[in-house]
Design an enzyme around this catalytic site. Structure first.
Site, PDB file in Angstrom:
ATOM      1  N   ARG A 115       0.843  -1.210   0.000  1.00  0.00           N
ATOM      2  CA  ARG A 115       0.000   0.000   0.000  1.00  0.00           C
ATOM      3  C   ARG A 115       0.871   1.250   0.000  1.00  0.00           C
ATOM      4  O   ARG A 115       0.599   2.201  -0.729  1.00  0.00           O
ATOM      5  CB  ARG A 115      -0.911  -0.022   1.229  1.00  0.00           C
ATOM      6  CG  ARG A 115      -2.253  -0.727   1.035  1.00  0.00           C
ATOM      7  CD  ARG A 115      -2.139  -2.133   0.484  1.00  0.00           C
ATOM      8  NE  ARG A 115      -3.420  -2.795   0.390  1.00  0.00           N
ATOM      9  CZ  ARG A 115      -3.947  -3.553   1.353  1.00  0.00           C
ATOM     10  NH1 ARG A 115      -3.294  -3.738   2.501  1.00  0.00           N
ATOM     11  NH2 ARG A 115      -5.114  -4.131   1.177  1.00  0.00           N
TER      12      ARG A 115
ATOM     13  N   ASP B 240      -0.084  -6.465  -3.415  1.00  0.00           N
ATOM     14  CA  ASP B 240      -1.507  -6.232  -3.187  1.00  0.00           C
ATOM     15  C   ASP B 240      -2.049  -5.470  -4.392  1.00  0.00           C
ATOM     16  O   ASP B 240      -1.307  -5.182  -5.343  1.00  0.00           O
ATOM     17  CB  ASP B 240      -1.752  -5.469  -1.881  1.00  0.00           C
ATOM     18  CG  ASP B 240      -3.017  -5.932  -1.178  1.00  0.00           C
ATOM     19  OD1 ASP B 240      -4.103  -5.802  -1.784  1.00  0.00           O
ATOM     20  OD2 ASP B 240      -2.931  -6.451  -0.052  1.00  0.00           O
TER      21      ASP B 240
ATOM     22  N   HIS C 262      -6.703  -9.918  -4.456  1.00  0.00           N
ATOM     23  CA  HIS C 262      -5.831  -8.742  -4.325  1.00  0.00           C
ATOM     24  C   HIS C 262      -4.866  -8.653  -5.516  1.00  0.00           C
ATOM     25  O   HIS C 262      -3.682  -8.376  -5.348  1.00  0.00           O
ATOM     26  CB  HIS C 262      -5.044  -8.797  -3.007  1.00  0.00           C
ATOM     27  CG  HIS C 262      -5.885  -8.608  -1.789  1.00  0.00           C
ATOM     28  ND1 HIS C 262      -6.275  -7.367  -1.339  1.00  0.00           N
ATOM     29  CD2 HIS C 262      -6.433  -9.503  -0.928  1.00  0.00           C
ATOM     30  CE1 HIS C 262      -7.027  -7.510  -0.251  1.00  0.00           C
ATOM     31  NE2 HIS C 262      -7.136  -8.797   0.021  1.00  0.00           N
TER      32      HIS C 262
ATOM     33  N   GLU D 149      -9.685 -12.628   1.609  1.00  0.00           N
ATOM     34  CA  GLU D 149     -10.590 -11.681   0.946  1.00  0.00           C
ATOM     35  C   GLU D 149     -10.691 -11.942  -0.555  1.00  0.00           C
ATOM     36  O   GLU D 149     -10.607 -11.029  -1.375  1.00  0.00           O
ATOM     37  CB  GLU D 149     -10.135 -10.246   1.222  1.00  0.00           C
ATOM     38  CG  GLU D 149     -10.144  -9.894   2.703  1.00  0.00           C
ATOM     39  CD  GLU D 149      -9.638  -8.499   2.999  1.00  0.00           C
ATOM     40  OE1 GLU D 149     -10.087  -7.907   3.997  1.00  0.00           O
ATOM     41  OE2 GLU D 149      -8.781  -7.992   2.251  1.00  0.00           O
TER      42      GLU D 149
ATOM     43  N   TRP E  23      -6.392 -13.747  11.615  1.00  0.00           N
ATOM     44  CA  TRP E  23      -6.522 -12.315  11.842  1.00  0.00           C
ATOM     45  C   TRP E  23      -7.918 -11.935  12.319  1.00  0.00           C
ATOM     46  O   TRP E  23      -8.106 -10.910  12.967  1.00  0.00           O
ATOM     47  CB  TRP E  23      -6.152 -11.536  10.577  1.00  0.00           C
ATOM     48  CG  TRP E  23      -7.122 -11.660   9.433  1.00  0.00           C
ATOM     49  CD1 TRP E  23      -7.190 -12.666   8.517  1.00  0.00           C
ATOM     50  CD2 TRP E  23      -8.142 -10.727   9.070  1.00  0.00           C
ATOM     51  NE1 TRP E  23      -8.193 -12.427   7.609  1.00  0.00           N
ATOM     52  CE2 TRP E  23      -8.792 -11.234   7.915  1.00  0.00           C
ATOM     53  CE3 TRP E  23      -8.576  -9.515   9.597  1.00  0.00           C
ATOM     54  CZ2 TRP E  23      -9.845 -10.588   7.286  1.00  0.00           C
ATOM     55  CZ3 TRP E  23      -9.630  -8.850   8.968  1.00  0.00           C
ATOM     56  CH2 TRP E  23     -10.249  -9.390   7.822  1.00  0.00           C
TER      57      TRP E  23
ATOM     58  N   TYR F 258      -3.429  -5.294  15.562  1.00  0.00           N
ATOM     59  CA  TYR F 258      -3.388  -4.465  14.354  1.00  0.00           C
ATOM     60  C   TYR F 258      -2.885  -3.078  14.759  1.00  0.00           C
ATOM     61  O   TYR F 258      -3.641  -2.251  15.266  1.00  0.00           O
ATOM     62  CB  TYR F 258      -4.763  -4.390  13.699  1.00  0.00           C
ATOM     63  CG  TYR F 258      -4.980  -5.447  12.636  1.00  0.00           C
ATOM     64  CD1 TYR F 258      -4.468  -6.738  12.787  1.00  0.00           C
ATOM     65  CD2 TYR F 258      -5.698  -5.169  11.475  1.00  0.00           C
ATOM     66  CE1 TYR F 258      -4.653  -7.712  11.810  1.00  0.00           C
ATOM     67  CE2 TYR F 258      -5.885  -6.142  10.498  1.00  0.00           C
ATOM     68  CZ  TYR F 258      -5.363  -7.400  10.672  1.00  0.00           C
ATOM     69  OH  TYR F 258      -5.546  -8.361   9.695  1.00  0.00           O
ATOM     70  N   PHE F 259      -1.625  -2.848  14.508  1.00  0.00           N
ATOM     71  CA  PHE F 259      -1.003  -1.607  14.957  1.00  0.00           C
ATOM     72  C   PHE F 259      -1.280  -0.438  14.011  1.00  0.00           C
ATOM     73  O   PHE F 259      -0.840   0.688  14.274  1.00  0.00           O
ATOM     74  CB  PHE F 259       0.507  -1.786  15.118  1.00  0.00           C
ATOM     75  CG  PHE F 259       0.906  -2.611  16.323  1.00  0.00           C
ATOM     76  CD1 PHE F 259      -0.032  -3.198  17.145  1.00  0.00           C
ATOM     77  CD2 PHE F 259       2.249  -2.792  16.630  1.00  0.00           C
ATOM     78  CE1 PHE F 259       0.339  -3.961  18.248  1.00  0.00           C
ATOM     79  CE2 PHE F 259       2.644  -3.541  17.725  1.00  0.00           C
ATOM     80  CZ  PHE F 259       1.687  -4.129  18.545  1.00  0.00           C
TER      81      PHE F 259
ATOM     82  N   TRP G 275      -0.783  -2.561   8.457  1.00  0.00           N
ATOM     83  CA  TRP G 275      -1.285  -2.274   7.122  1.00  0.00           C
ATOM     84  C   TRP G 275      -1.123  -0.773   6.896  1.00  0.00           C
ATOM     85  O   TRP G 275      -1.396   0.035   7.792  1.00  0.00           O
ATOM     86  CB  TRP G 275      -2.743  -2.704   7.003  1.00  0.00           C
ATOM     87  CG  TRP G 275      -2.928  -4.165   7.290  1.00  0.00           C
ATOM     88  CD1 TRP G 275      -3.389  -4.739   8.433  1.00  0.00           C
ATOM     89  CD2 TRP G 275      -2.604  -5.247   6.411  1.00  0.00           C
ATOM     90  NE1 TRP G 275      -3.388  -6.106   8.325  1.00  0.00           N
ATOM     91  CE2 TRP G 275      -2.907  -6.455   7.095  1.00  0.00           C
ATOM     92  CE3 TRP G 275      -2.093  -5.328   5.116  1.00  0.00           C
ATOM     93  CZ2 TRP G 275      -2.720  -7.712   6.515  1.00  0.00           C
ATOM     94  CZ3 TRP G 275      -1.901  -6.573   4.543  1.00  0.00           C
ATOM     95  CH2 TRP G 275      -2.216  -7.750   5.243  1.00  0.00           C
TER      96      TRP G 275
ATOM     97  N   GLU H  21      -2.361   1.654   4.676  1.00  0.00           N
ATOM     98  CA  GLU H  21      -3.224   2.621   4.011  1.00  0.00           C
ATOM     99  C   GLU H  21      -3.061   4.017   4.616  1.00  0.00           C
ATOM    100  O   GLU H  21      -3.083   5.022   3.900  1.00  0.00           O
ATOM    101  CB  GLU H  21      -4.700   2.195   4.117  1.00  0.00           C
ATOM    102  CG  GLU H  21      -5.059   0.984   3.288  1.00  0.00           C
ATOM    103  CD  GLU H  21      -4.967  -0.312   4.067  1.00  0.00           C
ATOM    104  OE1 GLU H  21      -5.662  -1.274   3.726  1.00  0.00           O
ATOM    105  OE2 GLU H  21      -4.173  -0.358   5.044  1.00  0.00           O
TER     106      GLU H  21
END
Length: 536
Positions: free
Chosen positions: A134, A163, A235, A299, A366, A391-392, A441, A443
């Site tokens: 990302r 991704d 993805h 996903e 997850w 999830y940091f 992640w 984003e």
């Protein structure tokens, strides 16, 4: 000390270490000590200020450290144990010892108090995941991250290399991957629930195979294993921007400039398997011996497979009853290819609930520890990766001063309270837990300063629970003292009192996801998926 050793006993006496102090012992173990203490400029020798010995009765990461008037004695089960002992030794020195060799305090000796430490980790997998797809982080940032991980005895660096928003590694066999799929023309900067807004700034980058070889060698010297991830079959927008013929429809995609789940999916047909095994060969050839390769499986939108007569006919030819069964077959085929190359496949938990996996496939749950327990009960090794509290990329507070994040709120205390192998699991299920790993992640993490802010000091709590199995009762006090070491290392961590003025980037907005809502949704998803799981 962080993480807290299993046993610490204070002794009388002390010793002094100076630049040029001598390390004696077996070559590999003595080298590990020198790598762990670069600021001391230690020298090899036959009789040293630091004496290193190996004891085959100890585990490979176990060690005993004794300091006092006779100097420093390290007894370790292997190179990793010697390295960890040296990191513990480093934490006995003043904070200034963590500065670069040319910094304040260097050039003189450091006094080492007398102690006896006996230590060994509970878990072998103590990991950080970094999404470089990302937002790309250059090689220098990965090398720095390895150093910081090693200082905390974290030992798995999981790199999410692929991704929808980018492909991040050179391929000499398929060069359009790094020539076309590694960059996008712009990036979404709006929050959930807001009108679409883009920065109109091109973003990209990739690691050459030589870069990967360098990163892996640097990590191995610091007892960190690089775990590459090629996320398939979903993805896939970036891959299909370069090689649309590998897709289920043959249509060309653009490298995605926004977040969320894309319908882009690779074909499961033989040319795709050949493509991916070639990529695996390139990765493993660059990284060297690679015990784990992550293949994603999360996903996945199967609509294009269902709509393809060719793929449906291929499914029928394999004797499979459904498209989820075909996805399971596809991932097993890739896991078989990795096994032939000496690596174990790792997947996200959707791959477990979608169908049968190779028995040696490692599952990362997850969506919660419930699905992790089901995977462990089914005989799979598990690395705990639940959204809450690992999830940091989630914020540490709902304060309006907090930088924008995907969701709220995961605090240092939340991480410290996490138990990777819950007491209510059976002994067999707990034995399947390899360890735990935090996810970043990216984003909302576009640069190294924000990355520091998101990781630290939450990763200190991660180090504590993955090394010792749970946080010690005095963790908060030890963490407060440990912040001086992070300051000396130049880490731009989140202060306990909240962000500094320059860390208050874009304000937190109400559109971010609530952790409680996420956990409720994930629990329902895993139960729904389990109830419709096909037989293969």
């Amino acid at each position: 000390m962080i993480p807290r050793p299993r046993l610490v006993r204070h002794l009388s006496g002390s010793c002094e270490l100076t630049p040029g102090s001598v390390v004696s012992g077996p070559t590999e173990a003595a080298d590990a000590v020198r790598v762990a203490l670069p600021g001391l400029d230690l020298r090899p020798g036959d009789s040293g200020d630091i004496d290193v010995r190996l004891d085959p009765d100890l585990g490979p990461e176990a060690y005993r450290l004794v300091t006092g008037s006779r100097g420093v004695e390290i007894t370790a089960g292997g190179r990793a144990g010697a390295f960890h002992a040296a990191q513990t030794l480093h934490q006995l020195l003043p904070d200034a010892s963590f500065r670069a060799p040319a910094g304040p305090g260097h050039g003189r000796g450091w006094s080492v108090p007398g102690v006896r430490v006996e230590d060994e980790p509970v878990f072998g997998w103590r990991g950080l995941h970094l999404d470089v797809a990302r937002h790309f982080f250059p090689k220098r940032e990965l090398l720095r991250l390895v150093d910081l991980m090693a200082a905390h005895k974290l030992n798995r660096l999981h790199l999410h290399l692929v991704d929808d928003q980018g492909w991040r590694v050179e391929s000499r066999a398929y060069p359009l991957l790094h020539e076309v799929a590694s960059h996008r023309p712009r990036t979404a900067v709006h929050q959930r629930g807001e009108p679409e807004l883009y920065d109109e700034v091109p973003h990209g980058g990739h690691y050459t195979l030589d870069d990967l070889a360098e990163i892996a060698a640097y990590a191995r010297a610091r007892e960190v294993v690089v775990v590459p991830e090629i996320d398939v079959p979903g993805h896939a927008s970036a891959v299909l921007a370069a090689y649309p013929e590998l897709g289920a429809t043959g249509e060309r995609y653009d490298v995605l400039d926004r977040w969320g789940i894309s319908p882009a999916i690779l074909s499961p047909l033989p040319p795709t398997v050949e493509f991916l095994t070639t990529i695996f060969d390139e990765l493993i050839g660059a990284l060297g011996p690679t015990p784990f390769v992550h293949i994603g499986g999360d996903e996945v939108v199967l609509d294009h497979w269902t709509a393809s007569a060719e793929i449906d006919a291929y499914r029928a030819s394999l004797g499979l009853e459904s498209m989820p069964a075909l996805q399971a077959w596809f991932l097993r085929r890739l896991a078989d290819a990795l096994a032939e190359r000496g690596a174990r496949a790792v997947v996200w938990d959707e791959a477990f609930v979608s169908g049968e996996l190779r028995p040696d496939t490692v599952v990362m749950p997850w969506r919660g520890m419930g699905v992790g327990r089901r995977a462990a009960a089914a005989g799979h090794d598990v690395v705990a990766t639940p959204v809450f509290p690992l999830y940091f990329d989630y914020a540490e507070s709902t304060s309006p001063e907090e930088p924008a994040a995907i969701g709220d709120t995961i605090t240092v205390a939340d991480v410290a309270a996490f138990v990777p192998a819950p007491a209510e699991w059976t002994d067999e299920e707990r034995s399947r837990v390899l360890g735990a790993q935090a996810q970043l992640w990216t984003e909302r993490i576009a640069d190294a300063r924000t990355l520091d802010y998101r990781i630290w000091p939450r990763a200190c709590a991660l180090a504590e629970v993955t090394w010792g199995g749970r946080a010690g009762p005095d963790f908060a006090d030890r963490l407060q003292a440990h912040l001086g070491r992070l300051d000396a290392l130049g880490v731009e961590y989140r202060p306990p009192a909240g962000p500094r003025p320059w860390q208050r980037r874009r304000p937190y907005r109400a559109g971010a996801v609530r952790v409680a809502d996420v956990m409720d949704r994930l629990e329902s998803m895993t139960h729904d998926a389990e109830s419709t799981r096909p037989s293969v």
